[in-house]
Design a protein around this motif. Structure first.
Motif, PDB file in Angstrom:
ATOM      1  N   GLU A 252      -8.292  -3.611   2.066  1.00 26.76           N
ATOM      2  CA  GLU A 252      -8.054  -3.240   3.457  1.00 26.76           C
ATOM      3  C   GLU A 252      -8.117  -1.738   3.683  1.00 26.76           C
ATOM      4  O   GLU A 252      -8.651  -1.274   4.678  1.00 26.76           O
ATOM      5  CB  GLU A 252      -6.699  -3.799   3.919  1.00 26.76           C
ATOM      6  N   TYR A 253      -7.513  -0.953   2.790  1.00 21.93           N
ATOM      7  CA  TYR A 253      -7.545   0.504   2.927  1.00 21.93           C
ATOM      8  C   TYR A 253      -7.904   1.115   1.574  1.00 21.93           C
ATOM      9  O   TYR A 253      -7.415   0.661   0.537  1.00 21.93           O
ATOM     10  CB  TYR A 253      -6.180   1.051   3.373  1.00 21.93           C
ATOM     11  N   ASP A 254      -8.754   2.126   1.609  1.00 17.37           N
ATOM     12  CA  ASP A 254      -9.117   2.814   0.372  1.00 17.37           C
ATOM     13  C   ASP A 254      -8.067   3.861   0.044  1.00 17.37           C
ATOM     14  O   ASP A 254      -7.683   4.656   0.898  1.00 17.37           O
ATOM     15  CB  ASP A 254     -10.494   3.484   0.520  1.00 17.37           C
ATOM     16  N   ILE A 255      -7.603   3.853  -1.213  1.00 19.01           N
ATOM     17  CA  ILE A 255      -6.612   4.830  -1.660  1.00 19.01           C
ATOM     18  C   ILE A 255      -7.234   5.665  -2.782  1.00 19.01           C
ATOM     19  O   ILE A 255      -7.640   5.118  -3.809  1.00 19.01           O
ATOM     20  CB  ILE A 255      -5.319   4.149  -2.159  1.00 19.01           C
ATOM     21  N   GLU A 256      -7.324   6.953  -2.573  1.00 17.40           N
ATOM     22  CA  GLU A 256      -7.903   7.867  -3.555  1.00 17.40           C
ATOM     23  C   GLU A 256      -7.114   7.789  -4.859  1.00 17.40           C
ATOM     24  O   GLU A 256      -5.894   7.875  -4.872  1.00 17.40           O
ATOM     25  CB  GLU A 256      -7.857   9.305  -3.009  1.00 17.40           C
ATOM     26  N   GLY A 257      -7.837   7.580  -5.971  1.00 16.13           N
ATOM     27  CA  GLY A 257      -7.180   7.556  -7.275  1.00 16.13           C
ATOM     28  C   GLY A 257      -6.770   6.180  -7.747  1.00 16.13           C
ATOM     29  O   GLY A 257      -6.288   6.014  -8.868  1.00 16.13           O
ATOM     30  N   VAL A 258      -6.956   5.156  -6.886  1.00 13.11           N
ATOM     31  CA  VAL A 258      -6.614   3.776  -7.255  1.00 13.11           C
ATOM     32  C   VAL A 258      -7.906   2.967  -7.333  1.00 13.11           C
ATOM     33  O   VAL A 258      -8.731   3.006  -6.422  1.00 13.11           O
ATOM     34  CB  VAL A 258      -5.653   3.140  -6.221  1.00 13.11           C
ATOM     35  N   LEU A 259      -8.082   2.224  -8.435  1.00 11.61           N
ATOM     36  CA  LEU A 259      -9.273   1.394  -8.601  1.00 11.61           C
ATOM     37  C   LEU A 259      -9.015   0.045  -7.926  1.00 11.61           C
ATOM     38  O   LEU A 259      -8.121  -0.704  -8.331  1.00 11.61           O
ATOM     39  CB  LEU A 259      -9.581   1.184 -10.086  1.00 11.61           C
ATOM     40  N   GLN A 260      -9.802  -0.252  -6.881  1.00 14.26           N
ATOM     41  CA  GLN A 260      -9.580  -1.446  -6.073  1.00 14.26           C
ATOM     42  C   GLN A 260     -10.758  -2.404  -6.201  1.00 14.26           C
ATOM     43  O   GLN A 260     -11.911  -2.005  -6.071  1.00 14.26           O
ATOM     44  CB  GLN A 260      -9.370  -1.043  -4.608  1.00 14.26           C
TER      45      GLN A 260
ATOM     46  N   TYR B 253       0.834  -1.204   0.000  1.00  9.41           N
ATOM     47  CA  TYR B 253       0.000   0.000   0.000  1.00  9.41           C
ATOM     48  C   TYR B 253       0.877   1.266   0.000  1.00  9.41           C
ATOM     49  O   TYR B 253       0.563   2.256  -0.658  1.00  9.41           O
ATOM     50  CB  TYR B 253      -0.920   0.023   1.216  1.00  9.41           C
ATOM     51  N   SER B 254       1.958   1.224   0.770  1.00  8.63           N
ATOM     52  CA  SER B 254       2.865   2.371   0.832  1.00  8.63           C
ATOM     53  C   SER B 254       3.510   2.609  -0.530  1.00  8.63           C
ATOM     54  O   SER B 254       3.675   3.760  -0.960  1.00  8.63           O
ATOM     55  CB  SER B 254       3.948   2.140   1.892  1.00  8.63           C
ATOM     56  N   ALA B 255       3.858   1.522  -1.227  1.00  9.57           N
ATOM     57  CA  ALA B 255       4.415   1.656  -2.574  1.00  9.57           C
ATOM     58  C   ALA B 255       3.376   2.218  -3.536  1.00  9.57           C
ATOM     59  O   ALA B 255       3.682   3.089  -4.356  1.00  9.57           O
ATOM     60  CB  ALA B 255       4.918   0.295  -3.059  1.00  9.57           C
ATOM     61  N   LEU B 256       2.127   1.740  -3.420  1.00  5.83           N
ATOM     62  CA  LEU B 256       1.046   2.268  -4.265  1.00  5.83           C
ATOM     63  C   LEU B 256       0.856   3.760  -4.035  1.00  5.83           C
ATOM     64  O   LEU B 256       0.686   4.539  -4.975  1.00  5.83           O
ATOM     65  CB  LEU B 256      -0.270   1.543  -3.957  1.00  5.83           C
ATOM     66  N   ASN B 257       0.857   4.141  -2.751  1.00  7.43           N
ATOM     67  CA  ASN B 257       0.694   5.553  -2.405  1.00  7.43           C
ATOM     68  C   ASN B 257       1.776   6.403  -3.052  1.00  7.43           C
ATOM     69  O   ASN B 257       1.511   7.509  -3.525  1.00  7.43           O
ATOM     70  CB  ASN B 257       0.763   5.723  -0.888  1.00  7.43           C
ATOM     71  N   ARG B 258       2.998   5.878  -3.054  1.00  9.16           N
ATOM     72  CA  ARG B 258       4.126   6.655  -3.569  1.00  9.16           C
ATOM     73  C   ARG B 258       4.042   6.829  -5.083  1.00  9.16           C
ATOM     74  O   ARG B 258       4.398   7.875  -5.610  1.00  9.16           O
ATOM     75  CB  ARG B 258       5.453   5.990  -3.184  1.00  9.16           C
ATOM     76  N   MET B 259       3.586   5.805  -5.797  1.00 11.79           N
ATOM     77  CA  MET B 259       3.577   5.922  -7.260  1.00 11.79           C
ATOM     78  C   MET B 259       2.223   6.392  -7.795  1.00 11.79           C
ATOM     79  O   MET B 259       2.048   6.551  -8.995  1.00 11.79           O
ATOM     80  CB  MET B 259       3.974   4.590  -7.903  1.00 11.79           C
ATOM     81  N   ASN B 260       1.270   6.621  -6.900  1.00 10.84           N
ATOM     82  CA  ASN B 260      -0.063   7.074  -7.309  1.00 10.84           C
ATOM     83  C   ASN B 260      -0.004   8.511  -7.831  1.00 10.84           C
ATOM     84  O   ASN B 260       0.382   9.436  -7.114  1.00 10.84           O
ATOM     85  CB  ASN B 260      -1.005   6.989  -6.109  1.00 10.84           C
ATOM     86  N   SER B 261      -0.351   8.694  -9.079  1.00 10.77           N
ATOM     87  CA  SER B 261      -0.367  10.038  -9.665  1.00 10.77           C
ATOM     88  C   SER B 261      -1.400  10.093 -10.774  1.00 10.77           C
ATOM     89  O   SER B 261      -1.913   9.053 -11.226  1.00 10.77           O
ATOM     90  CB  SER B 261       1.018  10.407 -10.231  1.00 10.77           C
ATOM     91  N   ILE B 262      -1.694  11.263 -11.244  1.00  9.70           N
ATOM     92  CA  ILE B 262      -2.712  11.443 -12.286  1.00  9.70           C
ATOM     93  C   ILE B 262      -2.275  10.810 -13.601  1.00  9.70           C
ATOM     94  O   ILE B 262      -3.091  10.448 -14.447  1.00  9.70           O
ATOM     95  CB  ILE B 262      -3.030  12.961 -12.469  1.00  9.70           C
ATOM     96  N   GLU B 263      -0.958  10.640 -13.788  1.00 10.28           N
ATOM     97  CA  GLU B 263      -0.445  10.090 -15.045  1.00 10.28           C
ATOM     98  C   GLU B 263      -0.497   8.562 -15.080  1.00 10.28           C
ATOM     99  O   GLU B 263      -0.267   7.965 -16.137  1.00 10.28           O
ATOM    100  CB  GLU B 263       1.013  10.530 -15.289  1.00 10.28           C
ATOM    101  N   GLU B 264      -0.740   7.913 -13.932  1.00  9.53           N
ATOM    102  CA  GLU B 264      -0.697   6.456 -13.867  1.00  9.53           C
ATOM    103  C   GLU B 264      -2.080   5.892 -13.554  1.00  9.53           C
ATOM    104  O   GLU B 264      -2.788   6.402 -12.686  1.00  9.53           O
ATOM    105  CB  GLU B 264       0.268   6.006 -12.759  1.00  9.53           C
TER     106      GLU B 264
END
Length: 568
Positions: free
Chosen positions: A361-369, A340-351
């Motif tokens: 387990e945790y909702d991350i804004e901008g990631v389709l889960q 999740y921490s890795a996802l958070n780090r690479m999460n951007s509008i371009e990806e």
């Protein structure tokens, strides 16, 4: 001190230029290394004392700092203005009361939800002041007691609870009305809420409700170890279990098969998710709740305790356009948090990032889960095949558990996607042989794999009762050290105190080993070399093993020899 809100405290320091960039950098590095709150580190470094720190927070909140030592005894009118349960839950102490308002000091005034929620509970305007957290905690215990006393009071109520009306009906699985009546009885509702809230406030990761022939046990898992709480009478097991099932929207009449559900709670202004699992046993249903509290889990890759060289390597790997990055370790070793921490780090509008998890387990804004649901055929392979038609850049697979899932992950990586996933193996080299045992061709592993991170969670020594000691030669031999190698290094253990429930440990941190795919490693994989040979070659190329990283933490005074021996 202000433990949960360190990032906000950093913002105060930065905005008000209270520390220069070098000092702030040193403080943040120490926070990442030790897990201590930013405020506590500033005091430790002698940049400011506790009173000044509280003053900064008071200025930021546009309120005043109050020294509770000057307050004297609080009257019954003031103490009774806030119910004991609310005072403990929000960790506040009233200092002044009128017909329309209550003035309180909070242990963590930076929790902006306190004022709104307490105003709603009390039906009055709440004025917030700042005091030293240690003083607030002391007065809370003095005037309101601790939560164990409240649990004891609640157990007394349960002992007197009249089960005669529903006793016979509760013994029949088909009497849903009686089950619902028991589950919704006021003492049962209050008791379950109290157990769950106390578990959350104690930062437990799991709560176990376990029925036996003569007793009904409740246990919390804190820092990886289970602690037994005072349980209710045995005849309360069915209504307590039914109450949890009602909260999780499960079938309360079905006690023959396992069930899974989810509960959402709001505690002290924090939204908490609880994953619920029931299991039929000889003496009733065992219920386990996994507590997912994002406020006590850092999803920042820089804050999860990775050594700098591994952190730098991972940051480089997750920016690659394709390949597979595997995190491995036993259940409860923090694999999901790392991913999740890795996802958070690479999460951007371009990806575009997609995840397949069981469960989410945790909702991350901008990631389709997407949550796996085997009962309707929503399996890992089926979801992954659909993923490849959704034009993703990066994919996370909660767990690679079979050949089909592994083959699709490899196919995705070879067609230009970065894939993150987990495996259950003892070390990084073991992940390679695990995939080969599944049936994956070695050349596919060597061509698609970028790196394998193995990790464990070890308990940290309690800072309140740290004590230096000299280990025996026997214990040094067990960890592979000779007295000459130890030299003048000092060893520390936790003596045990009230702050750590006499365990000597408080909190956990990770130890890690990273196996990078180099050409020599790839050649060994293609030749189906055993895990021990791959591991030896990686060590020759500079890989720091789990045991070696554990030794580093021992010498840094973070943990004990016994913890490292236990997990490596």
């Amino acid at each position: 001190m202000f433990d949960e809100y360190s990032p906000l405290f950093v913002q105060i320091l930065r905005e008000r230029k209270l520390l220069d960039s070098k000092q702030l950098s040193e403080v943040e590095e120490e926070h990442a290394r030790t897990g201590k709150s930013i405020a506590a580190i500033i005091i430790d470094f002698d940049y400011f004392d506790a009173e000044h720190v509280c003053g900064f927070v008071a200025d930021y909140l546009n309120t005043e700092f109050v020294d509770l030592k000057d307050m004297g005894e609080l009257s019954d009118e003031i103490i009774n203005s806030v119910p004991a349960s609310s005072a403990r839950m929000f960790e506040v102490v009233p200092i002044r009361v009128s017909s329309e308002s209550v003035a309180v000091v909070a242990k963590d005034p930076l929790n902006h939800n306190i004022v709104d929620e307490l105003s709603f509970v009390l039906g009055k305007t709440v004025e917030l002041f700042v005091a030293k957290p240690a003083q607030v905690e002391e007065i809370l215990k003095k005037y309101y007691g601790d939560s164990e006393e409240t649990l004891g009071d609640m157990l007394q109520v349960l002992n007197q609870f009249d089960m005669a009306k529903m006793g016979e009906a509760l013994s029949r699985t088909d009497d849903i009305h009686a089950l619902e009546e028991g589950a919704n009885a006021v003492p049962i509702v209050k008791f379950v809420n109290l157990v769950l809230k106390q578990a959350i406030l104690d930062k437990a990761s799991d709560v176990h409700f376990e029925p036996f022939e003569q007793e009904f046990k409740i246990r919390y898992r804190v820092d990886g170890a289970l602690y037994e709480m005072r349980g209710p009478p045995k005849h309360m097991s069915l209504p307590v279990t039914s109450r949890i099932k009602v909260m999780a929207n499960l079938d309360i009449a079905e006690r023959r098969i396992p069930q899974d559900g989810r509960i959402c709670l709001s505690v002290a202004g924090r939204q908490i998710d609880l994953r619920v699992s029931t299991l039929p046993t000889s003496w009733g249903e065992s219920v386990v709740l996994r507590i997912l509290d994002r406020s006590v889990v850092s999803l920042d890759l820089a804050q999860i305790g990775l050594p700098k060289h591994i952190f730098d390597e991972i940051c480089e790997i997750i920016q690659k356009p394709n390949g597979i990055f595997v995190v491995t370790g036993p259940t409860g070793s923090g694999k999901t948090t790392t991913l999740y921490s890795a996802l958070n780090r690479m999460n951007s509008i371009e990806e575009k990032i997609l995840t397949a998890e069981e469960p989410v387990e945790y909702d991350i804004e901008g990631v389709l889960q997407v949550a796996i649901n085997d009962t309707i055929g929503l399996t890992f392979p089926r979801i992954l095949r659909s993923f490849l038609r959704q034009d993703p850049d990066k994919i996370m697979i909660g767990e690679t558990r079979d050949l089909t899932t592994a083959q699709i992950a490899i196919q995705a990586s070879l067609t230009g996607h970065l894939v993150l996933t987990t495996l259950h193996t003892n070390d990084s080299a073991g992940a390679v042989t695990r995939l080969i045992d599944m049936g994956v061709e070695p050349f596919l592993i060597s061509s698609s794999m970028e790196a394998i991170l193995a990790q464990r969670l070890i308990r940290k020594i309690c800072p309140a009762c740290r004590t230096h000691y000299e280990p025996t030669e026997e214990i040094l031999r067990q960890i592979g050290l000779s007295p000459s190698e130890v030299g003048d290094k000092q060893f520390v253990y936790g003596r045990g105190c009230t702050a750590c429930n006499n365990t000597g440990y408080k909190g956990r941190k990770g130890i890690f080993e990273l196996l990078k795919m180099t050409n020599p490693i790839r050649e060994l994989i293609n030749g189906r070399a055993p895990a021990v040979v791959i591991r030896q070659k990686a060590m020759e190329q500079g890989m720091v093993t789990l045991r070696q990283d554990g030794l580093r933490n021992i010498f840094d005074g973070e943990t004990t020899i016994e913890e490292v021996l236990k997990y490596t």
